[in-house]
Motif scaffolding. Structure first.
Motif, PDB file in Angstrom:
ATOM      1  N   ILE A   1       0.940  -1.158  -0.063  1.00 38.92           N
ATOM      2  CA  ILE A   1      -0.020   0.116   0.023  1.00 38.92           C
ATOM      3  C   ILE A   1       0.809   1.275   0.124  1.00 38.92           C
ATOM      4  O   ILE A   1       1.897   1.337   0.875  1.00 38.92           O
ATOM      5  CB  ILE A   1      -0.967   0.005   1.067  1.00 38.92           C
ATOM      6  CG1 ILE A   1      -1.897  -1.228   1.147  1.00 38.92           C
ATOM      7  CG2 ILE A   1      -1.552   1.422   1.349  1.00 38.92           C
ATOM      8  CD1 ILE A   1      -2.776  -1.325   2.634  1.00 38.92           C
ATOM      9  N   ILE A   2       0.747   2.204  -1.133  1.00 32.03           N
ATOM     10  CA  ILE A   2       1.536   3.169  -1.038  1.00 32.03           C
ATOM     11  C   ILE A   2       0.427   4.527  -1.073  1.00 32.03           C
ATOM     12  O   ILE A   2      -0.479   4.634  -1.415  1.00 32.03           O
ATOM     13  CB  ILE A   2       2.141   3.311  -2.442  1.00 32.03           C
ATOM     14  CG1 ILE A   2       3.113   2.208  -2.550  1.00 32.03           C
ATOM     15  CG2 ILE A   2       2.966   4.559  -2.426  1.00 32.03           C
ATOM     16  CD1 ILE A   2       3.709   2.151  -3.847  1.00 32.03           C
TER      17      ILE A   2
ATOM     18  N   TYR B   1      -2.076  15.113  -5.997  1.00 35.40           N
ATOM     19  CA  TYR B   1      -1.440  15.542  -7.493  1.00 35.40           C
ATOM     20  C   TYR B   1      -0.118  14.360  -7.915  1.00 35.40           C
ATOM     21  O   TYR B   1      -0.155  14.103  -9.193  1.00 35.40           O
ATOM     22  CB  TYR B   1      -0.420  16.620  -7.303  1.00 35.40           C
ATOM     23  CG  TYR B   1       0.564  16.691  -6.308  1.00 35.40           C
ATOM     24  CD1 TYR B   1       1.930  16.274  -7.006  1.00 35.40           C
ATOM     25  CD2 TYR B   1       0.683  17.044  -5.075  1.00 35.40           C
ATOM     26  CE1 TYR B   1       3.143  16.662  -6.269  1.00 35.40           C
ATOM     27  CE2 TYR B   1       1.752  16.857  -4.126  1.00 35.40           C
ATOM     28  CZ  TYR B   1       2.784  16.544  -4.716  1.00 35.40           C
ATOM     29  OH  TYR B   1       4.339  16.587  -3.919  1.00 35.40           O
ATOM     30  N   GLU B   2       0.158  13.274  -7.061  1.00 29.64           N
ATOM     31  CA  GLU B   2       0.900  12.455  -7.404  1.00 29.64           C
ATOM     32  C   GLU B   2       0.032  11.288  -7.925  1.00 29.64           C
ATOM     33  O   GLU B   2       0.447  10.771  -9.137  1.00 29.64           O
ATOM     34  CB  GLU B   2       1.550  11.852  -6.171  1.00 29.64           C
ATOM     35  CG  GLU B   2       2.923  12.862  -5.473  1.00 29.64           C
ATOM     36  CD  GLU B   2       3.272  12.315  -4.416  1.00 29.64           C
ATOM     37  OE1 GLU B   2       4.601  12.850  -3.992  1.00 29.64           O
ATOM     38  OE2 GLU B   2       2.599  11.777  -3.712  1.00 29.64           O
TER      39      GLU B   2
ATOM     40  N   ALA C   1      -0.345  -1.390 -12.469  1.00 27.88           N
ATOM     41  CA  ALA C   1       0.820  -1.935 -13.465  1.00 27.88           C
ATOM     42  C   ALA C   1       1.956  -0.820 -13.528  1.00 27.88           C
ATOM     43  O   ALA C   1       3.141  -1.110 -13.530  1.00 27.88           O
ATOM     44  CB  ALA C   1       0.150  -2.418 -14.472  1.00 27.88           C
ATOM     45  N   GLN C   2       1.418   0.465 -13.795  1.00 26.10           N
ATOM     46  CA  GLN C   2       2.473   1.510 -14.012  1.00 26.10           C
ATOM     47  C   GLN C   2       3.269   1.883 -12.956  1.00 26.10           C
ATOM     48  O   GLN C   2       4.411   2.023 -12.839  1.00 26.10           O
ATOM     49  CB  GLN C   2       1.661   2.965 -14.257  1.00 26.10           C
ATOM     50  CG  GLN C   2       2.403   4.142 -14.678  1.00 26.10           C
ATOM     51  CD  GLN C   2       3.266   3.883 -16.207  1.00 26.10           C
ATOM     52  OE1 GLN C   2       2.591   3.084 -17.230  1.00 26.10           O
ATOM     53  NE2 GLN C   2       4.390   3.892 -16.231  1.00 26.10           N
ATOM     54  N   ALA C   3       2.633   1.823 -11.582  1.00 21.52           N
ATOM     55  CA  ALA C   3       3.383   1.903 -10.202  1.00 21.52           C
ATOM     56  C   ALA C   3       4.431   0.906 -10.129  1.00 21.52           C
ATOM     57  O   ALA C   3       5.569   1.221  -9.777  1.00 21.52           O
ATOM     58  CB  ALA C   3       2.455   1.921  -9.195  1.00 21.52           C
ATOM     59  N   ALA C   4       4.075  -0.424 -10.326  1.00 22.34           N
ATOM     60  CA  ALA C   4       5.030  -1.449 -10.330  1.00 22.34           C
ATOM     61  C   ALA C   4       6.143  -1.174 -11.534  1.00 22.34           C
ATOM     62  O   ALA C   4       7.059  -1.889 -11.105  1.00 22.34           O
ATOM     63  CB  ALA C   4       4.096  -2.876 -10.650  1.00 22.34           C
TER      64      ALA C   4
END
Length: 71
Positions: free
Chosen positions: A5-6, A11-12, A29-32
């Protein structure tokens, strides 16, 4: 596969969603991908061999591509 969990500022999260949409990925998937690339850059995990994309397999400039001719 493990879950993480992030917590992101608004805005991020907006920027992540925008990038994911631009690159045709789900935001998770983009965060990974971002995390994996950074870990590879730091030498903490091995660099994976990239999977060929459709344009690598069938480049646009191949002669068998259809050309539109005006007339």
């Amino acid at each position: 596969m493990a879950k993480v969990i992030i917590h992101l500022r608004d805005y991020e999260l907006t920027a992540l969603n925008d990038l994911a949409q631009r690159e045709y990925r789900a935001p998770k998937a983009q965060a990974a991908l971002i995390i994996r690339r950074e870990l590879q850059k730091l030498g903490m995990i091995p660099v994976e061999t990239p999977i060929p994309t459709q344009s690598d397999i069938h480049p646009v400039d191949e002669p068998n591509q259809l050309e539109m001719k005006g007339g």
